[in-house]
Design a protein around this motif. Structure first.
Motif, PDB file in Angstrom:
ATOM      1  N   LEU A  90      28.981  11.858  35.150  1.00  0.00           N
ATOM      2  CA  LEU A  90      29.272  13.104  34.440  1.00  0.00           C
ATOM      3  C   LEU A  90      30.375  12.899  33.404  1.00  0.00           C
ATOM      4  CD1 LEU A  90      28.335  15.974  34.349  1.00  0.00           C
ATOM      5  CD2 LEU A  90      29.894  16.547  36.189  1.00  0.00           C
ATOM      6  N   LEU A  93      28.929  11.251  30.444  1.00  0.00           N
ATOM      7  CA  LEU A  93      28.151  12.211  29.660  1.00  0.00           C
ATOM      8  C   LEU A  93      29.071  13.109  28.836  1.00  0.00           C
ATOM      9  CD1 LEU A  93      25.446  13.576  28.973  1.00  0.00           C
ATOM     10  CD2 LEU A  93      25.731  14.976  31.018  1.00  0.00           C
ATOM     11  N   LEU A  94      30.115  13.599  29.479  1.00  0.00           N
ATOM     12  CA  LEU A  94      31.014  14.522  28.779  1.00  0.00           C
ATOM     13  C   LEU A  94      31.822  13.810  27.696  1.00  0.00           C
ATOM     14  CD1 LEU A  94      32.349  16.756  31.690  1.00  0.00           C
ATOM     15  CD2 LEU A  94      30.677  17.350  29.951  1.00  0.00           C
ATOM     16  N   ASP A  95      31.890  12.487  27.791  1.00  0.00           N
ATOM     17  CA  ASP A  95      32.631  11.721  26.800  1.00  0.00           C
ATOM     18  C   ASP A  95      31.785  11.467  25.548  1.00  0.00           C
ATOM     19  OD1 ASP A  95      34.932  10.305  25.961  1.00  0.00           O
ATOM     20  OD2 ASP A  95      33.918   8.417  26.384  1.00  0.00           O
ATOM     21  N   GLN A  96      30.499  11.760  25.644  1.00  0.00           N
ATOM     22  CA  GLN A  96      29.628  11.577  24.470  1.00  0.00           C
ATOM     23  C   GLN A  96      29.976  12.631  23.423  1.00  0.00           C
ATOM     24  OE1 GLN A  96      27.608   8.933  24.380  1.00  0.00           O
ATOM     25  NE2 GLN A  96      28.420   8.487  26.406  1.00  0.00           N
ATOM     26  N   PRO A  97      29.566  12.375  22.182  1.00  0.00           N
ATOM     27  CA  PRO A  97      29.794  13.404  21.171  1.00  0.00           C
ATOM     28  C   PRO A  97      28.898  14.608  21.460  1.00  0.00           C
ATOM     29  CG  PRO A  97      28.585  11.539  20.265  1.00  0.00           C
ATOM     30  CD  PRO A  97      28.950  11.163  21.644  1.00  0.00           C
ATOM     31  N   ILE A  98      29.474  15.658  22.012  1.00  0.00           N
ATOM     32  CA  ILE A  98      28.669  16.838  22.338  1.00  0.00           C
ATOM     33  C   ILE A  98      29.370  18.076  21.832  1.00  0.00           C
ATOM     34  CG2 ILE A  98      27.401  16.003  24.352  1.00  0.00           C
ATOM     35  CD1 ILE A  98      29.620  17.010  26.092  1.00  0.00           C
ATOM     36  N   TRP A  99      28.609  19.150  21.707  1.00  0.00           N
ATOM     37  CA  TRP A  99      29.211  20.400  21.258  1.00  0.00           C
ATOM     38  C   TRP A  99      29.805  21.157  22.445  1.00  0.00           C
ATOM     39  CZ3 TRP A  99      24.323  19.537  18.486  1.00  0.00           C
ATOM     40  CH2 TRP A  99      24.544  19.227  17.126  1.00  0.00           C
TER      41      TRP A  99
ATOM     42  N   ARG B   3      32.767   9.162  16.053  1.00  0.00           N
ATOM     43  CA  ARG B   3      31.597   8.311  16.150  1.00  0.00           C
ATOM     44  C   ARG B   3      30.410   9.023  15.510  1.00  0.00           C
ATOM     45  NH1 ARG B   3      30.924   6.937  22.175  1.00  0.00           N
ATOM     46  NH2 ARG B   3      32.634   8.400  22.367  1.00  0.00           N
ATOM     47  N   VAL B   5      26.612   9.726  15.341  1.00  0.00           N
ATOM     48  CA  VAL B   5      25.372   9.565  16.091  1.00  0.00           C
ATOM     49  C   VAL B   5      24.327  10.462  15.462  1.00  0.00           C
ATOM     50  CG1 VAL B   5      26.427   8.956  18.290  1.00  0.00           C
ATOM     51  CG2 VAL B   5      26.131  11.353  17.690  1.00  0.00           C
ATOM     52  N   ARG B  10      22.788  13.829  19.755  1.00  0.00           N
ATOM     53  CA  ARG B  10      23.855  14.770  20.036  1.00  0.00           C
ATOM     54  C   ARG B  10      23.312  16.019  20.723  1.00  0.00           C
ATOM     55  NH1 ARG B  10      29.012  15.415  16.689  1.00  0.00           N
ATOM     56  NH2 ARG B  10      29.936  17.250  17.640  1.00  0.00           N
ATOM     57  N   PHE B  13      22.344  15.112  24.413  1.00  0.00           N
ATOM     58  CA  PHE B  13      23.518  15.013  25.281  1.00  0.00           C
ATOM     59  C   PHE B  13      24.116  16.389  25.549  1.00  0.00           C
ATOM     60  CE2 PHE B  13      24.268  10.365  24.084  1.00  0.00           C
ATOM     61  CZ  PHE B  13      23.882   9.926  25.333  1.00  0.00           C
ATOM     62  N   THR B  14      24.201  17.193  24.477  1.00  0.00           N
ATOM     63  CA  THR B  14      24.787  18.515  24.636  1.00  0.00           C
ATOM     64  C   THR B  14      23.981  19.351  25.624  1.00  0.00           C
ATOM     65  OG1 THR B  14      25.575  18.422  22.356  1.00  0.00           O
ATOM     66  CG2 THR B  14      25.541  20.582  23.407  1.00  0.00           C
ATOM     67  N   ALA B  17      24.444  18.043  29.204  1.00  0.00           N
ATOM     68  CA  ALA B  17      25.781  18.338  29.723  1.00  0.00           C
ATOM     69  C   ALA B  17      25.905  19.813  30.099  1.00  0.00           C
ATOM     70  CB  ALA B  17      26.838  17.961  28.690  1.00  0.00           C
ATOM     71  N   TRP B  18      25.398  20.685  29.221  1.00  0.00           N
ATOM     72  CA  TRP B  18      25.487  22.120  29.535  1.00  0.00           C
ATOM     73  C   TRP B  18      24.650  22.473  30.760  1.00  0.00           C
ATOM     74  CZ3 TRP B  18      28.557  26.011  28.053  1.00  0.00           C
ATOM     75  CH2 TRP B  18      29.414  25.766  26.967  1.00  0.00           C
TER      76      TRP B  18
END
Lengths: 290, 276
Positions: A90, A93-99, B3, B5, B10, B13-14, B17-18
């Motif tokens: 987790l 995952l949270l360390d990835q570039p995410i919004w 970074r 991507v 993106r 992953f978003t 994660a959510w």
């Protein structure tokens, strides 16, 4: 500086804390040790006198003790595995570039702040109850028979609840560690052609080792004493299926009023914790010196 | 940070994660929503997501059933009281260890942390008997005392790590300028230590608020905190899902809010600065 003066001052400042903790450690422990060799029951005042190893033989010879010991190890080990593996994944995952990373951090950490009895009751009634729980509804939606989790898989159910509470903690600590990894190092590895698995294995893992040690230490301290979750869900049952050492001592000493046997159980719990502590403190002591 | 991507990665992953975050959050969401449902709706065969007949009656019922406010007051007194008491004992000790360390300081710190490894059940019976004889069972001050003792090692460790980060150069500079010890403490050290002390206070209030073992074993009705109050809902008095949720929400909301605001410090505090 006047070192002699400083030293005296520093002793005076430390004295209250040291004295209070010394008393807190020694007095009850000595009493527990003393009671553990006595015949002492709050129900039967006729039971007095020196018991020798009687209480220990009674406690250790009791099949419920062996089971509680195994349950304790499964509980601690199971929760550690779930939270460390899950927390690492987790965190990655949270360390990835995410919004919305900031909001996600807050959402993910939330279960950690839920008091244990509430956590246990939500899972027991809101999710794992065969009639009204969400999982029950889900099972029915797929035409399956709802599972009576606490009767069929009592220890597993407790592990799920405890892991839910501790996964956020592991995730947050590991994520913080990940984010402190320098970007240059990662990029350099990428440039050199290291693939994701290699980068994880040779760069991320060594960097995380220290934080994982800390997570294991802190969680173990709390997990050895899991109590409320068992108390409000299974009550240690069915039979002794979900009784851990902490709950066994509570049941023997406080509920059954057998002070002697309860104390013997307490001493055994202290010994187990100390064995664990020696290993952990070594690891942490080494890690913190840096 | 920067970074680059592809947008599709993106988004993927978003979304993932959510999804996971919301799954983890769902039990809390369940409490939040169920607390405002009627009992009938809460146990309906086909569950609704949002409350259909929004009601506040559950909160009133919780108060009527066993006096929520009394338990909340106990929780506040015990968690704040034990933290303040812990700070009074802990600040001087941590101060001494950080600014006047001896060869044994490290050992003392390790020993203090090791008292935290002592399982509560190992000392439960003597404490129970001592409390019974001193008439401390089911009293708020008895519970405050226990809570101070179990959290003291953490308070000292946290303060020590924070104090350690105050540069000694600044102290020396103040001394060169002729500051007296007292002035040095009041004008230089205290202002620099305030954030660390505040985080320590916050985190220990959270820990004490959620502590359940001692509150359940040492209190019954009078001095019961919210953890003991909530545990009483486990007894089989029927399934009052909506009322249980209302009570749970009232019990966790203050700490959840505090936790959200202090999550950054939480990492440093709980890992004693070992993870930054």
């Amino acid at each position: 500086m006047a070192t002699a003066q400083t030293r005296t001052l520093s002793r005076v400042m430390m004295a209250p804390a040291v004295i209070v903790l010394l008393i807190w450690m020694i007095v009850p422990l000595v009493m527990t040790l003393w009671f553990s060799f006595q015949n002492y029951s709050l129900i039967n005042p006729m039971m007095t006198g020196f018991a020798g190893w009687g209480n220990y033989l009674y406690v250790i010879g009791d099949p419920s003790f062996t089971q509680s010991l195994i349950n304790t190890l499964i509980l601690v080990g199971g929760v550690l595995i779930i939270t460390i593996v899950g927390g690492t994944l987790l965190a990655l995952l949270l360390d990835q570039p995410i919004w919305g990373q900031g909001i996600l951090r807050i959402i993910v950490i939330s279960p950690f702040f839920v008091m244990p009895p509430v956590a246990a009751l939500i899972w027991k009634n809101g999710f794992m109850h065969p009639g009204y729980g969400m999982l029950g509804h889900l099972w029915k939606a797929f035409g399956l028979q709802p599972v009576d989790w606490f009767n069929q898989y009592p220890l597993f159910s407790v592990i799920v609840i405890v892991a839910w509470q501790w996964l956020p903690f592991a995730t947050l600590i590991l994520l913080t560690a990940l984010q402190s990894l320098s970007e240059e190092q990662r990029e350099a590895a990428e440039m050199d052609g290291a693939n994701a698995i290699n980068r994880f294995y040779y760069i991320i893992m060594p960097h995380m080792a220290r934080s994982i040690t800390i997570v294991i230490l802190i969680q173990t301290i709390f997990l050895l004493g899991i109590f409320a979750e068992i108390r409000v869900t299974t009550g240690g049952g069915p039979g002794y299926a979900s009784t851990n050492i902490a709950f066994l001592v509570f049941r023997t000493g406080i509920l059954s009023n057998d002070i002697g046997a309860g104390s013997a159980g307490g001493v055994v719990a202290v010994i187990i914790a100390n064995i664990v502590a020696i290993f952990l403190m070594r690891a942490v002591g080494k890690n913190l010196d840096a | 940070m920067a970074r680059t991507v592809p947008a599709s990665t993106r988004i993927g992953f978003t979304a993932l994660a959510w999804l996971i975050a919301l799954l983890l959050f769902s039990p809390i969401l369940w409490v939040l929503l169920t607390a405002f449902k009627t009992e009938a709706e809460a146990i309906a065969a086909s569950p609704t997501f949002l409350p259909q007949n929004f009601t506040l009656e559950n909160f009133a019922a919780v108060q009527d059933r066993s006096d929520y406010f009394k338990h909340a007051t106990n929780s506040i007194i015990v968690s704040v009281g034990s933290t303040l008491l812990g700070l009074v004992i802990g600040i001087p000790a941590a101060w001494a260890m950080a600014f006047a360390p001896t060869k044994r300081t490290k050992d003392v710190l390790m020993w203090m942390l090791s008292t935290k490894m002592m399982p509560a059940v190992g000392v439960l019976i003597p404490i129970y008997l001592i409390f019974r004889d001193l008439r401390l069972l089911d009293t708020v001050h008895g519970l405050t005392l226990i809570m101070t003792l179990i959290n003291l090692p953490i308070i000292i460790w946290m303060l020590y790590t924070y104090f350690k980060e105050i540069p000694v150069d600044i102290l020396e500079a103040a001394r060169m300028d002729g500051a007296e010890l007292w002035n040095e403490i009041v004008h230089v050290l205290v202002p620099m230590a305030v954030p660390g002390i505040a985080s320590t206070l916050l985190l220990n209030v959270i820990l004490a608020w959620n502590e359940a073992f001692w509150t359940i074993t040492l209190t019954s009705g009078r001095a019961g905190t919210l953890t003991a109050f909530i545990s009483s809902f486990s007894s089989p008095q029927g399934l009052f899902l909506a009322k249980l949720s209302a009570a749970s929400l009232l019990a966790i909301a203050p700490i959840l809010l505090m936790g959200w605001f202090s999550q950054k410090q939480l990492v440093r505090g709980l890992t004693f600065g070992a993870v930054k």
